[in-house]
Scaffold this motif. Structure first.
Motif, PDB file in Angstrom:
ATOM      1  N   ILE A   1      -7.200  -0.640   2.270  1.00 43.36           N
ATOM      2  CA  ILE A   1      -7.377  -0.987   3.691  1.00 43.36           C
ATOM      3  C   ILE A   1      -8.729  -1.659   3.902  1.00 43.36           C
ATOM      4  O   ILE A   1      -8.843  -2.654   4.613  1.00 43.36           O
TER       5      ILE A   1
ATOM      6  N   ALA B   1      -5.660   4.086  -1.093  1.00 39.04           N
ATOM      7  CA  ALA B   1      -5.342   3.551   0.228  1.00 39.04           C
ATOM      8  C   ALA B   1      -6.613   3.155   0.963  1.00 39.04           C
ATOM      9  O   ALA B   1      -6.667   2.114   1.633  1.00 39.04           O
ATOM     10  N   ALA B   2      -7.671   3.977   0.827  1.00 36.57           N
ATOM     11  CA  ALA B   2      -8.931   3.665   1.510  1.00 36.57           C
ATOM     12  C   ALA B   2      -9.486   2.333   1.017  1.00 36.57           C
ATOM     13  O   ALA B   2      -9.896   1.477   1.810  1.00 36.57           O
TER      14      ALA B   2
ATOM     15  N   LEU C   1       0.816  -1.211   0.000  1.00 31.79           N
ATOM     16  CA  LEU C   1       0.000   0.000   0.000  1.00 31.79           C
ATOM     17  C   LEU C   1       0.848   1.259   0.000  1.00 31.79           C
ATOM     18  O   LEU C   1       0.447   2.288  -0.533  1.00 31.79           O
ATOM     19  N   TYR C   2       2.066   1.166   0.589  1.00 31.33           N
ATOM     20  CA  TYR C   2       2.882   2.370   0.735  1.00 31.33           C
ATOM     21  C   TYR C   2       3.409   2.892  -0.590  1.00 31.33           C
ATOM     22  O   TYR C   2       3.766   4.065  -0.666  1.00 31.33           O
TER      23      TYR C   2
ATOM     24  N   LEU D   1       0.658   5.149  -1.975  1.00 31.34           N
ATOM     25  CA  LEU D   1       0.374   6.169  -0.964  1.00 31.34           C
ATOM     26  C   LEU D   1       1.493   7.202  -0.897  1.00 31.34           C
ATOM     27  O   LEU D   1       1.257   8.413  -1.029  1.00 31.34           O
ATOM     28  N   LEU D   2       2.750   6.730  -0.724  1.00 33.11           N
ATOM     29  CA  LEU D   2       3.870   7.666  -0.627  1.00 33.11           C
ATOM     30  C   LEU D   2       4.098   8.356  -1.963  1.00 33.11           C
ATOM     31  O   LEU D   2       4.434   9.543  -2.007  1.00 33.11           O
TER      32      LEU D   2
ATOM     33  N   ALA E   1      -4.254   8.754  -4.418  1.00 32.14           N
ATOM     34  CA  ALA E   1      -3.541   7.951  -3.428  1.00 32.14           C
ATOM     35  C   ALA E   1      -4.435   7.710  -2.222  1.00 32.14           C
ATOM     36  O   ALA E   1      -4.508   6.590  -1.692  1.00 32.14           O
ATOM     37  N   ALA E   2      -5.149   8.763  -1.796  1.00 29.29           N
ATOM     38  CA  ALA E   2      -6.059   8.614  -0.651  1.00 29.29           C
ATOM     39  C   ALA E   2      -7.138   7.601  -0.963  1.00 29.29           C
ATOM     40  O   ALA E   2      -7.453   6.713  -0.160  1.00 29.29           O
TER      41      ALA E   2
END
Lengths: 330, 191
Positions: free
Chosen positions: A158, A154-155, A131-132, A135-136, A150-151
């Motif tokens: 998760i 990631a949502a 995921l990173y 995201l990063l 990215a948000a």
């Protein structure tokens, strides 16, 4: 430690890296061909026979393209993000038995890099770190569309990890082990998990749906925003850094196909040549299914995706686990 | 072999976490903390506690740090953060106290000799099973209390986040949305 063991492990690591990096390239070719045939086109045709050398052309293009790091990005994080995606995808491969063990020149080879007794949990953990990458990458890009996607990515990641974990709990409870080799042995003796138990079938379907979100494939392909006409978290990337995101995505598709085939569809069975071929066929089918879905379905809206996860799949998965527990108790 | 691995990961862990504290760049701090959490799991693996090692990765790196990242999306993470240290006395006292605490914890096993594992791993049982046995016998009550706490937190989260969940702006017509806004402004006026 045994020298032979160290050499064998190193060779296995190199082989897995080479084979799956190459397969990622072939994966793009297959994807374009399959999509083309489903949409009554020809796909890549001009480079080499049936466009087969298109992979080499793409590779040359990606490797020789200028590596642009835009001003205003957070340099080190921006550079390391694609590496995280690719590295975690390949790290997950360490606990996957790709073939049954075989003997070559009198030396028995176990085609699994590390037979840890927590195999499936390790794969889930490493995929969770994957995921990173997006995201990063999105956060360091200094681009609001990258950040938003990215948000969103990631949502989704998760949320669907909850479904993956709960779906895997059912086979874990039935078999009572976390090692993928034990999964295979149990199914060789008692029939495929997806068809021997009704709860196993439900968790198979749940895991299959969640696999699309975990790899970011099309019905749930919201990490790259098609409707915003940009490539999501990868917008600011170019050349091989963007290529690494791609390799990570395709390697993830292959590895999750292996996990599905081993956990739910009997893996390599009794370990004969036919069993090994069967495993590869199952993986090929799952990979083809990823492409098939992409050709057949549009993307869903983010709110529909969240609704599906939290109001349909998650309750189903929980009920499934509880029912399995009750059945196993009596 | 084990000593090399231990010192390697010890140095890496300390380096990562000190970078988290020292760095004024929020994104660097976040990434190095996530990396440090993974480095810590190496110690679990070295102690043959495979299960706890992977749980450390999944829980801290996969979930907790990802939530931090979500929180950080509301800041401009590409700029350095200016920190205000109002009192140097407080910083000094806290760091001295923390150092003392750490030193006490680490010297305890050296000072007291009769420390032994209260629940040694039963022979012939795999690591995840051993964790399960201890969790569901000796530590059943704390385990269940923790579960209830998490349930409370989850319900609180749903209540706080789900105030207007029964309405969906995408399904409403334009006039209905306008009506809703009008009602809300009227409410504010009467208050």
């Amino acid at each position: 430690m045994d020298t032979a063991f160290i050499i064998e492990t190193l060779v296995k690591i190199v082989v897995v890296l080479l084979v799956f990096s190459a397969l990622a390239g072939f994966g793009t070719y297959f994807e374009r061909k399959v999509l083309a045939f489903m949409q009554r086109r020809l796909g890549p045709m001009h480079v080499g026979p049936y466009g087969l050398l298109q992979i080499a052309a793409d590779g040359i293009k990606l490797f020789t393209k200028e590596d642009i790091v835009p001003s205003g990005v957070v340099g080190p994080i921006f550079k390391i993000a694609p590496v995280i995606t690719a590295a975690t995808a390949f790290m997950a491969a360490a606990a996957i038995p790709f073939l049954p063990e075989f003997t070559i020149f009198g030396y028995t080879v176990h085609p699994i890099i590390a037979d840890v007794n927590i195999g499936i949990l390790y794969i889930l953990g490493v995929m969770a770190i994957g995921l990173y990458g997006p995201l990063l990458g999105g956060m360091a890009s200094n681009n609001k569309w990258s950040l938003i996607s990215a948000a969103r990515g990631a949502a989704i990641f998760i949320s669907y990890e909850v479904v993956t974990g709960l779906a895997l709990l059912v086979p874990l409870m039935i078999i009572g082990s976390l090692s993928l080799l034990d999964f295979n042995e149990y199914q060789a003796a008692n029939g495929w998990m997806a068809f021997a138990h009704p709860m196993g079938f439900i968790s198979f379907i749940l895991f299959w749906i969640a696999a699309f979100a975990e790899t970011g494939r099309t019905p749930f392909h919201l990490v790259a925003n098609d409707h915003e006409v940009i490539d999501g978290f990868g917008t600011e990337y170019s050349g091989m850094r963007w290529g690494l995101f791609f390799i990570g995505e395709y390697a993830n598709m292959f590895f999750i196909s292996f996990v599905m085939a081993i956990v739910f569809l009997g893996g390599f069975g009794d370990g004969t040549v036919m069993g090994a071929l069967g495993l590869l066929l199952k993986v090929a089918f799952f990979f083809f299914f990823f492409l098939w879905t992409r050709a057949a379905w549009p993307d869903v809206r983010p709110d529909q995706l969240m609704w599906l996860c939290w109001k349909v799949l998650m309750p189903l998965a929980v009920i499934n686990v509880v029912v399995t527990g009750i059945v196993m108790m009596f | 072999m084990e000593a090399i691995a231990f010192y390697l990961f010890a140095v890496l862990t300390v380096a990562m976490f000190s970078y988290t504290v020292m760095s004024s760049q929020a994104l660097y701090a976040l990434s190095s903390m996530a990396a440090g959490m993974i480095m810590i799991s190496a110690f679990f693996f070295l102690l043959n506690a495979d299960f706890l090692g992977v749980v450390q990765i999944i829980v801290y790196t996969g979930a907790v740090m990802a939530l931090y990242a979500f929180g950080m999306m509301f800041f401009d993470t590409t700029r350095a953060v200016k920190e205000h240290n109002t009192s140097k006395v407080i910083v000094l006292t806290l760091s001295v106290l923390a150092t003392l605490l750490v030193i006490t914890i680490f010297t305890m096993p050296i000072a007291a000799e009769n420390i032994s594992a209260a629940f040694p791993e039963p022979a012939g049982v795999e690591n995840p099973k051993a964790v399960g046995i201890v969790l569901f016998t000796k530590y059943l009550v704390p385990f269940e209390v923790a579960a209830v706490m998490l349930l409370v937190a989850m319900i609180a989260g749903i209540v706080m986040a789900g105030k207007k969940m029964d309405r969906s702006l995408t399904k409403m017509k334009e006039e209905e949305i306008a009506m809703m806004h009008q009602e809300e402004t009227q409410k504010k006026v009467t208050l």
